[in-house]
Design an enzyme around this catalytic site. Structure first.
Site, PDB file in Angstrom:
ATOM      1  N   LEU A  33      -0.911 -20.534 -12.552  1.00 34.06           N
ATOM      2  CA  LEU A  33       0.329 -20.203 -13.267  1.00 34.06           C
ATOM      3  C   LEU A  33       1.493 -19.930 -12.315  1.00 34.06           C
ATOM      4  CD1 LEU A  33      -1.106 -17.883 -16.080  1.00 34.06           C
ATOM      5  CD2 LEU A  33      -0.781 -20.372 -16.097  1.00 34.06           C
ATOM      6  N   GLY A  36       7.310 -20.813 -14.645  1.00 35.74           N
ATOM      7  CA  GLY A  36       7.541 -21.669 -15.819  1.00 35.74           C
ATOM      8  C   GLY A  36       6.598 -21.280 -16.948  1.00 35.74           C
ATOM      9  N   HIS A  37       5.333 -21.064 -16.598  1.00 33.86           N
ATOM     10  CA  HIS A  37       4.363 -20.635 -17.608  1.00 33.86           C
ATOM     11  C   HIS A  37       4.736 -19.243 -18.145  1.00 33.86           C
ATOM     12  CE1 HIS A  37       1.605 -23.305 -15.071  1.00 33.86           C
ATOM     13  NE2 HIS A  37       1.519 -23.853 -16.271  1.00 33.86           N
ATOM     14  N   GLY A 149       6.663 -26.560 -22.576  1.00 36.19           N
ATOM     15  CA  GLY A 149       7.777 -26.744 -21.658  1.00 36.19           C
ATOM     16  C   GLY A 149       8.434 -28.113 -21.743  1.00 36.19           C
ATOM     17  N   ARG A 189       1.014 -28.124  -9.437  1.00 39.00           N
ATOM     18  CA  ARG A 189       0.685 -29.059  -8.353  1.00 39.00           C
ATOM     19  C   ARG A 189       1.512 -28.818  -7.095  1.00 39.00           C
ATOM     20  NH1 ARG A 189      -0.394 -32.481 -12.981  1.00 39.00           N
ATOM     21  NH2 ARG A 189      -2.403 -33.531 -12.707  1.00 39.00           N
TER      22      ARG A 189
HETATM   23  P1  AMP Z   1       0.284 -27.035 -17.560  1.00 37.30           P
HETATM   24  O1  AMP Z   1      -0.455 -25.799 -17.121  1.00 37.30           O
HETATM   25  O2  AMP Z   1       0.923 -27.770 -16.442  1.00 37.30           O
HETATM   26  O3  AMP Z   1      -0.525 -27.878 -18.488  1.00 37.30           O
HETATM   27  O4  AMP Z   1       1.518 -26.512 -18.417  1.00 37.30           O
HETATM   28  C1  AMP Z   1       1.351 -25.641 -19.502  1.00 37.30           C
HETATM   29  C2  AMP Z   1       2.647 -25.504 -20.238  1.00 37.30           C
HETATM   30  O5  AMP Z   1       3.634 -24.970 -19.362  1.00 37.30           O
HETATM   31  C3  AMP Z   1       3.187 -26.840 -20.754  1.00 37.30           C
HETATM   32  O6  AMP Z   1       3.770 -26.652 -22.041  1.00 37.30           O
HETATM   33  C4  AMP Z   1       4.233 -27.173 -19.718  1.00 37.30           C
HETATM   34  O7  AMP Z   1       5.257 -28.026 -20.201  1.00 37.30           O
HETATM   35  C5  AMP Z   1       4.784 -25.800 -19.391  1.00 37.30           C
HETATM   36  N1  AMP Z   1       5.431 -25.816 -18.090  1.00 37.30           N
HETATM   37  C6  AMP Z   1       4.900 -26.280 -16.926  1.00 37.30           C
HETATM   38  N2  AMP Z   1       5.809 -26.191 -15.937  1.00 37.30           N
HETATM   39  C7  AMP Z   1       6.944 -25.686 -16.487  1.00 37.30           C
HETATM   40  C8  AMP Z   1       8.247 -25.368 -15.975  1.00 37.30           C
HETATM   41  N3  AMP Z   1       8.569 -25.563 -14.708  1.00 37.30           N
HETATM   42  N4  AMP Z   1       9.147 -24.865 -16.831  1.00 37.30           N
HETATM   43  C9  AMP Z   1       8.839 -24.666 -18.142  1.00 37.30           C
HETATM   44  N5  AMP Z   1       7.628 -24.934 -18.675  1.00 37.30           N
HETATM   45  C10 AMP Z   1       6.698 -25.440 -17.866  1.00 37.30           C
END
Ligand code: AMP
Length: 285
Positions: A33, A36-37, A149, A189
């Site tokens: 995390l 953004g999360h 996001g 990442r």
């Molecule tokens: P992930 O863990 O990458 O699958 O992302 C989980 C959630 O967090 C998804 O809805 C993503 O779009 C959101 N998310 C990831 N990175 C960001 C970011 N930089 N800003 C806003 N939301 C994000």
């Protein structure tokens, strides 16, 4: 903060909260995390929801097994961050809880051309795996609001269409992309970027902004080709740079082609695949 690995325990806890007329805000994540999360959690809290986060690296949405193996996993730190963000519940299931052996949870929805472009072209099978797990998690949590996001704009569009097609009761809320000070979109990442690639990475966002600014004067295809060349010259291996209609995700020809235009790109920085997008016209969400 309530923490469970099991569907039954989570649902028992959720039932108690719903009896107290609490609304549930849900943010599915794959862990590692970052801010953004955490912004998804903060949005849920600001809306008065109980914030429920799942951490599950979904094997069915990885078309590349080495990407799945290398996906960063930082569970201890994730829990500390969620606690500090005042998250109410965390669901960290093992694979068998999400996909019980013998149960067929796959959904075959048709997202039309929306799932064949951009990420769909370069990551075959990704969206059907993603839609299946989001549908499964929504069925477990049954939230009032689903927080996702803008960074994963195509994913958001497909989930919106899935909610519409399946007539699911959750309201989808979009969280604007949270960025580092130099413009790089936060991503799990990013921690795998080498120092040299980390220094390069903000060029992705700069290219989106600077290319987007020119859409009022030049045709989209020409700008896309220039942006691909610019990314390649900078040291990326770009996969696509597309200016699309924000609803259909189909390419636009120019600024007047639609009232909602988004520029989206994916590029490899070394062995890390980065994606980003900016809205050029209209409003997402
Ligand atoms: P992930 O863990 O990458 O699958 O992302 C989980 C959630 O967090 C998804 O809805 C993503 O779009 C959101 N998310 C990831 N990175 C960001 C970011 N930089 N800003 C806003 N939301 C994000």
């Amino acid at each position: 903060m309530f923490l469970s690995k099991h569907v039954d325990a989570l649902q028992e806890w959720l039932a108690q909260q719903k009896e107290g007329h609490q609304t549930i805000g849900f943010a599915p994540t794959m862990g590692a995390l970052h801010d953004g999360h955490l912004e998804l959690v903060r949005m849920a809290k600001r809306a008065g929801d109980l914030a429920v986060v799942s951490i599950f690296v979904n094997p069915t949405q990885f078309n590349d097994t080495s990407d799945l193996e290398k996906y960063p996993r930082t569970p201890g730190r994730d829990l500390e961050l969620l606690l500090s963000a005042d998250c109410d519940a965390v669901f960290m299931p093992p694979v068998e809880e999400v996909y019980p052996p013998g149960a067929d949870l796959s959904i075959s929805l048709n997202f039309g051309e929306m799932e064949n472009v951009m990420e769909g072209e370069f990551r075959p099978g990704h969206f059907s795996g993603m839609a299946t797990v989001v549908n499964r998690l929504l069925d477990i949590v049954k939230p009032d609001r689903l927080y996702m996001g803008q960074k994963d704009f195509q994913q958001l569009s497909i989930v919106r269409d899935m909610i519409r097609q399946l007539k699911l009761p959750a309201e989808l809320v979009m969280c604007p992309t949270v960025r580092e000070a130099d413009g790089l979109a936060m991503s799990s990442r990013n921690i795998r970027l080498t120092p040299a690639m980390r220094a390069l990475a903000p060029i992705l966002h700069q290219t989106l902004l600077e290319t987007g600014e020119q859409l009022q004067r030049y045709p989209a295809r020409e700008l896309e080709a220039n942006a691909m060349a610019r990314l390649e010259a900078a040291g990326f291996r770009p996969e696509y740079f597309s200016m699309v209609d924000g609803r259909t995700l189909q390419p636009v020809d120019g600024f007047d082609s639609s009232d909602f235009i988004v520029a989206c790109t994916a590029a490899w920085a070394g062995d890390v695949r980065l994606i980003d997008n900016v809205v050029l016209k209209g409003q997402a969400g």
